[in-house]
Every structure is written in C-alpha cells, then in structure tokens.
Design a protein around this motif. Structure first.
Motif, PDB file in Angstrom:
ATOM      1  N   SER A   1       0.842  -1.202   0.000  1.00  0.00           N
ATOM      2  CA  SER A   1       0.000   0.000   0.000  1.00  0.00           C
ATOM      3  C   SER A   1       0.875   1.249   0.000  1.00  0.00           C
TER       4      SER A   1
ATOM      5  N   ILE B   1       1.159   5.248  -0.212  1.00  0.00           N
ATOM      6  CA  ILE B   1       0.282   6.398   0.014  1.00  0.00           C
ATOM      7  C   ILE B   1       1.119   7.672  -0.045  1.00  0.00           C
TER       8      ILE B   1
ATOM      9  N   ASP C   1       0.590  11.779   0.283  1.00  0.00           N
ATOM     10  CA  ASP C   1      -0.408  12.719   0.767  1.00  0.00           C
ATOM     11  C   ASP C   1       0.153  14.145   0.712  1.00  0.00           C
TER      12      ASP C   1
ATOM     13  N   ARG D   1       2.391   6.859  12.101  1.00  0.00           N
ATOM     14  CA  ARG D   1       1.449   7.140  11.025  1.00  0.00           C
ATOM     15  C   ARG D   1       1.263   8.645  10.880  1.00  0.00           C
TER      16      ARG D   1
ATOM     17  N   ASP E   1       4.947  10.531   2.561  1.00  0.00           N
ATOM     18  CA  ASP E   1       5.102   9.444   1.595  1.00  0.00           C
ATOM     19  C   ASP E   1       5.359   8.171   2.378  1.00  0.00           C
ATOM     20  N   SER E   2       4.457   7.209   2.274  1.00  0.00           N
ATOM     21  CA  SER E   2       4.614   5.969   3.032  1.00  0.00           C
ATOM     22  C   SER E   2       4.389   4.760   2.123  1.00  0.00           C
TER      23      SER E   2
END
Length: 214
Positions: free
Chosen positions: A27, A29, A31, A192, A48-49
């Motif tokens: 996943s 992600i 943002d 997170r 950015d993960s």
C-alpha cells in the motif's frame, strides 16, 4: 497477491486435512496538503509511506469418530505475519512557505509475529434435540520489531469454548461460553501520518491482544 491450497484425504478411521495460505499486500500512500495564500497555492505538508504486509499460514488437522454421535478433531497451525513500513514527512513548521523534513523515530519500521496454535475440538450429538461442541486452543507467539527500546516479547493464551444447543420445536436454546483473543493490528505499532491534525502519531509496539470472556 494471495495463493492458497487445501487437501483432504481419508486416513485410517478418520480424515486428515491440510491447508496453506500466502498473502502479500503493498500500500503506497502519497499525501499532499496545500493552503491558499494571497501569493498563490502553498504546500504546507507532504507525507510518503509504503506499507508491505505479509501473512503465511499452514494448518493441519485429523478428525475421527470416537463413539455414537461423537467426533474429535486435533491439529495445529503455524503462522508468520509481518509489516514493513517506510515513512517520510515534510511540514511547513514555521509557516514560511518552505517544507522541513520531520525526524520520525523508526521511520523504517519492521514488525514480525511468529505464532503457533494447538487445538482439540469434541462434537457430540447427544440426541435429536441436544448437541454439544467443546474445544480447547492453546496459542503462543513471539513478537519482534525494529524499535530499539522494545524488546522481543513472548505471549501465550488458553482459549476454551463450550457451545451447547437444545431444540424444542421451532425454537433453539443456546448456551455459549468462550474466551477469545483478538489478532493484533500491526498498523497500530508503527508511526502514522494523522491527516486530521496534520502531524505524526507515534506507534505503540507494546500493545497486547484484547482478551474477552463471553
């Protein structure tokens, strides 16, 4: 990606069964957060993960009749669960229109669980109206992660269960007593990006499964 298989075959007086499951999930992600200023659109944060989850399960059991209306199943299960996350974040901390990279503890996080379970289940059709199912599971696991302040942990739990059902006409009366232990969500272990408050929430690698008697 998910790959699995199951096999059943008669062996002696009963039936043997085995299955395996391999799952992989990725996943990414990205943002962005912007703010409209008189000078134009200004970027105030960016994260950015990449989260990669892995799950490997193998389970084997053997069941057979042990008497009139009764059966017994015994077996075991082994599992390996992993989470790998990389996270980078940039905030406009002093609102000067430039992003500064935020230092994140354990930005490259790794969490791993090696879990085993032994189980036995007895089913008994006492008569046309009453049936009883009882089981006892013993779960044990080892949790490790890349946090330097969080050492490896070992957990173990007994999970008994009794389910009795009695039917009278169209009605059924049920008595259930069991102890359940939840599975851990590794997403709560790692840092997170909080999109509501626009900040980094530190993870908690010391969480333990929730244990409930019902």
């Amino acid at each position: 990606l998910e790959i699995g298989g199951e096999y059943k075959a008669p062996v002696g007086p009963g039936e043997a069964a085995a299955l395996f499951i391999v799952r992989r999930t990725q996943s990414p992600i990205l943002d962005y957060r912007n703010r409209l200023e008189p000078s134009g659109l200004v970027e105030v944060s960016r994260s950015d993960s990449l989260v990669e989850l892995g799950e490997d399960i193998i389970r084997a059991s053997y069941s057979w009749r042990i008497g009139e209306g009764q059966s017994l199943e015994v077996g075991g299960e082994g599992a390996r669960n992993t989470l790998d996350q990389t996270l980078t974040a940039f905030f406009d901390v002093n609102r000067d229109g430039r992003l500064e990279q935020i230092a994140i503890p354990t930005a490259n996080a790794h969490v791993e669980e090696a879990r085993g379970e032994l189980f036995a289940t007895h089913k008994w059709a006492v008569g046309p109206r009453l049936s009883i199912e009882s089981s006892l599971n013993y779960e044990f696991s080892r949790l490790s992660n890349s946090y330097p302040f969080s050492p490896e942990r070992k957990l173990s739990f007994l999970k008994p269960r009794l389910d009795a059902r009695y039917r009278v006409g169209a009605d059924q009366y049920r008595l259930l007593v069991e102890r359940t232990v939840s599975q851990l969500d590794f997403a709560n272990f790692v840092p997170r990006y909080n999109v509501v408050d626009d900040k980094i929430d530190a993870g908690n690698p010391g969480l333990e499964p929730e244990k409930v008697w019902t």
